[in-house]
Design a protein around this motif. Structure first.
Motif, PDB file in Angstrom:
ATOM      1  N   ARG A 139      24.680   9.650   6.164  1.00 42.33           N
ATOM      2  CA  ARG A 139      23.498   9.879   5.341  1.00 42.33           C
ATOM      3  C   ARG A 139      23.305  11.389   5.055  1.00 42.33           C
ATOM      4  N   ASP A 140      23.387  12.207   6.100  1.00 41.38           N
ATOM      5  CA  ASP A 140      23.166  13.645   5.931  1.00 41.38           C
ATOM      6  C   ASP A 140      24.213  14.259   5.007  1.00 41.38           C
ATOM      7  N   SER A 141      25.474  13.885   5.221  1.00 42.14           N
ATOM      8  CA  SER A 141      26.527  14.500   4.422  1.00 42.14           C
ATOM      9  C   SER A 141      26.422  14.080   2.958  1.00 42.14           C
ATOM     10  N   VAL A 142      26.191  12.782   2.728  1.00 43.25           N
ATOM     11  CA  VAL A 142      26.127  12.301   1.338  1.00 43.25           C
ATOM     12  C   VAL A 142      24.857  12.802   0.651  1.00 43.25           C
ATOM     13  N   THR A 143      23.788  13.010   1.417  1.00 43.10           N
ATOM     14  CA  THR A 143      22.578  13.601   0.831  1.00 43.10           C
ATOM     15  C   THR A 143      22.887  15.025   0.361  1.00 43.10           C
ATOM     16  N   ASP A 144      23.659  15.765   1.167  1.00 40.96           N
ATOM     17  CA  ASP A 144      24.050  17.128   0.783  1.00 40.96           C
ATOM     18  C   ASP A 144      25.041  17.123  -0.374  1.00 40.96           C
ATOM     19  N   CYS A 145      25.980  16.174  -0.330  1.00 37.33           N
ATOM     20  CA  CYS A 145      26.984  16.107  -1.396  1.00 37.33           C
ATOM     21  C   CYS A 145      27.483  14.678  -1.553  1.00 37.33           C
ATOM     22  N   GLU A 146      27.264  14.140  -2.744  1.00 32.72           N
ATOM     23  CA  GLU A 146      27.664  12.732  -2.937  1.00 32.72           C
ATOM     24  C   GLU A 146      29.181  12.556  -2.892  1.00 32.72           C
ATOM     25  N   ARG A 147      29.919  13.667  -3.177  1.00 36.82           N
ATOM     26  CA  ARG A 147      31.384  13.600  -3.077  1.00 36.82           C
ATOM     27  C   ARG A 147      31.816  13.990  -1.655  1.00 36.82           C
ATOM     28  N   SER A 148      31.258  13.349  -0.674  1.00 48.69           N
ATOM     29  CA  SER A 148      31.664  13.586   0.714  1.00 48.69           C
ATOM     30  C   SER A 148      32.862  12.700   1.055  1.00 48.69           C
ATOM     31  N   MET A 149      33.590  13.103   2.087  1.00 45.23           N
ATOM     32  CA  MET A 149      34.796  12.350   2.466  1.00 45.23           C
ATOM     33  C   MET A 149      34.795  12.119   3.974  1.00 45.23           C
ATOM     34  N   PHE A 150      35.039  10.891   4.373  1.00 39.14           N
ATOM     35  CA  PHE A 150      35.006  10.541   5.801  1.00 39.14           C
ATOM     36  C   PHE A 150      36.334   9.902   6.200  1.00 39.14           C
ATOM     37  N   ILE A 151      36.987  10.497   7.195  1.00 37.45           N
ATOM     38  CA  ILE A 151      38.249   9.943   7.699  1.00 37.45           C
ATOM     39  C   ILE A 151      37.944   9.287   9.042  1.00 37.45           C
ATOM     40  N   PHE A 152      38.298   8.048   9.191  1.00 42.03           N
ATOM     41  CA  PHE A 152      38.153   7.357  10.477  1.00 42.03           C
ATOM     42  C   PHE A 152      39.540   7.203  11.072  1.00 42.03           C
ATOM     43  N   ASP A 153      39.840   8.077  12.058  1.00 42.33           N
ATOM     44  CA  ASP A 153      41.174   8.060  12.670  1.00 42.33           C
ATOM     45  C   ASP A 153      41.205   7.034  13.807  1.00 42.33           C
ATOM     46  N   GLU A 154      42.374   6.494  14.086  1.00 42.63           N
ATOM     47  CA  GLU A 154      42.579   5.495  15.159  1.00 42.63           C
ATOM     48  C   GLU A 154      41.615   4.321  15.007  1.00 42.63           C
ATOM     49  N   VAL A 155      41.470   3.837  13.794  1.00 44.00           N
ATOM     50  CA  VAL A 155      40.476   2.791  13.553  1.00 44.00           C
ATOM     51  C   VAL A 155      40.823   1.498  14.305  1.00 44.00           C
ATOM     52  N   ASP A 156      42.119   1.368  14.668  1.00 47.49           N
ATOM     53  CA  ASP A 156      42.524   0.194  15.454  1.00 47.49           C
ATOM     54  C   ASP A 156      41.940   0.241  16.865  1.00 47.49           C
ATOM     55  N   LYS A 157      41.490   1.440  17.281  1.00 50.29           N
ATOM     56  CA  LYS A 157      40.894   1.557  18.617  1.00 50.29           C
ATOM     57  C   LYS A 157      39.361   1.576  18.527  1.00 50.29           C
ATOM     58  N   MET A 158      38.851   1.411  17.329  1.00 48.60           N
ATOM     59  CA  MET A 158      37.396   1.469  17.143  1.00 48.60           C
ATOM     60  C   MET A 158      36.794   0.087  17.321  1.00 48.60           C
ATOM     61  N   ASP A 159      35.621   0.038  17.913  1.00 40.84           N
ATOM     62  CA  ASP A 159      34.963  -1.240  18.126  1.00 40.84           C
ATOM     63  C   ASP A 159      34.677  -1.897  16.766  1.00 40.84           C
ATOM     64  N   PRO A 160      35.127  -3.154  16.578  1.00 39.20           N
ATOM     65  CA  PRO A 160      34.905  -3.816  15.283  1.00 39.20           C
ATOM     66  C   PRO A 160      33.429  -3.859  14.882  1.00 39.20           C
ATOM     67  N   GLN A 161      32.550  -3.907  15.872  1.00 40.15           N
ATOM     68  CA  GLN A 161      31.115  -3.928  15.535  1.00 40.15           C
ATOM     69  C   GLN A 161      30.664  -2.602  14.923  1.00 40.15           C
ATOM     70  N   LEU A 162      31.324  -1.523  15.369  1.00 39.28           N
ATOM     71  CA  LEU A 162      30.992  -0.207  14.829  1.00 39.28           C
ATOM     72  C   LEU A 162      31.485  -0.104  13.371  1.00 39.28           C
TER      73      LEU A 162
END
Ligand SMILES: Nc1ncnc2c1ncn2[C@@H]1O[C@H](COP(=O)(O)OP(=O)(O)OP(=O)(O)O)[C@@H](O)[C@H]1O
Length: 313
Positions: A139-162
């Protein structure tokens, strides 16, 4: 989740309020074209010249990012999911995208890398906190800039609920609590599916077909199915696939000896040295390759090349 970035954003906004935005944004990063603008030819050049052995991924990434960034009114954020075994260039490819969007490249305040093991190490105990922090960062990043970019590394180790907790941000919503996420880019990175990609590449090699003949269709469908059905993939029954929120599954092929040599040559150049073919080949020869008998693909891709290089120079 990266409280320093959030802090810097708030401080920046306050400072921008004191000075005229014109002056402030000349020196400090702002969400304006002189800081944030997509360079299509730059990305093509980088993918062609710097990302080795990934013709399928390069083609998809260029098409996807080009189409998305040239659309001033996208209906949803761009969601890419990059898959491949270790050291094949998933992080590197994401960095090349960032370098061609942000003047400050990966140092931009609008570029965020979130790693499952680093940022969300204990999902069992802290799931609610992680969900809250993650949503706040988006929310904070996109409020500052709508062209924000988010990389989720090791997503296979991330909780599916997250993962599932951010699905509304990836969807076709006009806005969520007054914030529109439609111009943001989300990239998921994982090793999941790497084995099935490697198997396809090996089948082509065994059949005597050129690597360049491997097409997206040879890898794409089996990849998303194997992710959906594999309970270790992190995408398991995740509604991201269920609801088709991922726009492109991007397969990265396992790297061969000649690509490792290219990586070593590039690394020497990056260090300001004259690239030495003999050094690069000695380094590449000493790596581990699979399958054991044929030694076709590097088990660690180009991942250890930079540290190993010190030993061979
Ligand atoms: N295809 C490639 N072309 C050029 N350089 C590469 C490539 N793959 C990896 N490299 C080099 O190796 C380094 C490590 O690669 P990278 O971090 O992108 O791998 P990864 O696929 O994200 O691995 P992991 O799954 O372990 O996170 C990069 O910084 C880059 O220097």
């Amino acid at each position: 989740v990266d409280p320093f970035t959030i802090g810097a954003g708030v401080a920046g906004t306050a400072a921008a309020g004191i000075f005229s935005p014109m002056i402030y944004c000349r020196f400090k990063e702002c969400c304006r074209p002189n800081w944030v603008s997509f360079k299509s030819t730059g990305l093509k050049k980088d993918l062609d010249n710097k990302l080795f052995g990934q013709h399928v991924a390069s083609r998809i990434i260029l098409k996807a990012v080009d189409g998305f960034m040239s659309n001033d009114n996208p209906k949803k954020p761009l969601v890419l999911s990059l898959h491949g075994s270790t050291g094949t260039g998933k992080n590197f490819a994401s960095q090349l995208i960032a370098e061609n969007i942000y003047e400050k490249g990966i140092k931009s305040n609008f570029f965020h890398v979130l790693s499952a093991t680093h940022h969300f190490p204990h999902p069992k105990q802290h799931l609610q906190t992680y969900k809250h922090q993650l949503k706040q960062l988006l929310r904070d990043s996109v409020t500052d800039c709508e062209r924000s970019m988010f990389i989720f590394d090791e997503v296979d180790k991330m909780d599916p609920q997250l993962i599932d907790s951010i699905k509304s941000y990836l969807d076709y919503y006009d806005n969520l609590d007054g914030v529109s996420y439609r111009k943001a880019i989300f990239i998921f990175l994982s090793n999941a599916g790497g084995d099935s990609i490697a198997q396809t590449a090996l089948d082509f090699w065994k059949a005597g077909q050129k690597r360049e003949e491997i097409g997206h269709n040879d890898l794409g469908t089996s990849l998303s199915l194997s992710l959906f059905n594999n309970k270790d993939s992190g995408f398991f029954h995740s509604s991201l696939i269920d609801k088709s929120l991922v726009d492109f599954f991007v397969p990265l092929l396992p790297l061969e000896y000649k690509h490792v040599v290219q990586c070593a040559m590039a690394e020497m150049k990056a260090r300001g040295r004259q690239p030495d073919q003999d050094v690069a080949e000695r380094l590449a020869k000493d790596l581990v390759y699979f399958p054991k008998s044929e030694r076709v693909f590097s088990s660690t891709g180009c991942k250890t090349v930079d540290t190993k290089l010190n030993f061979y120079l």
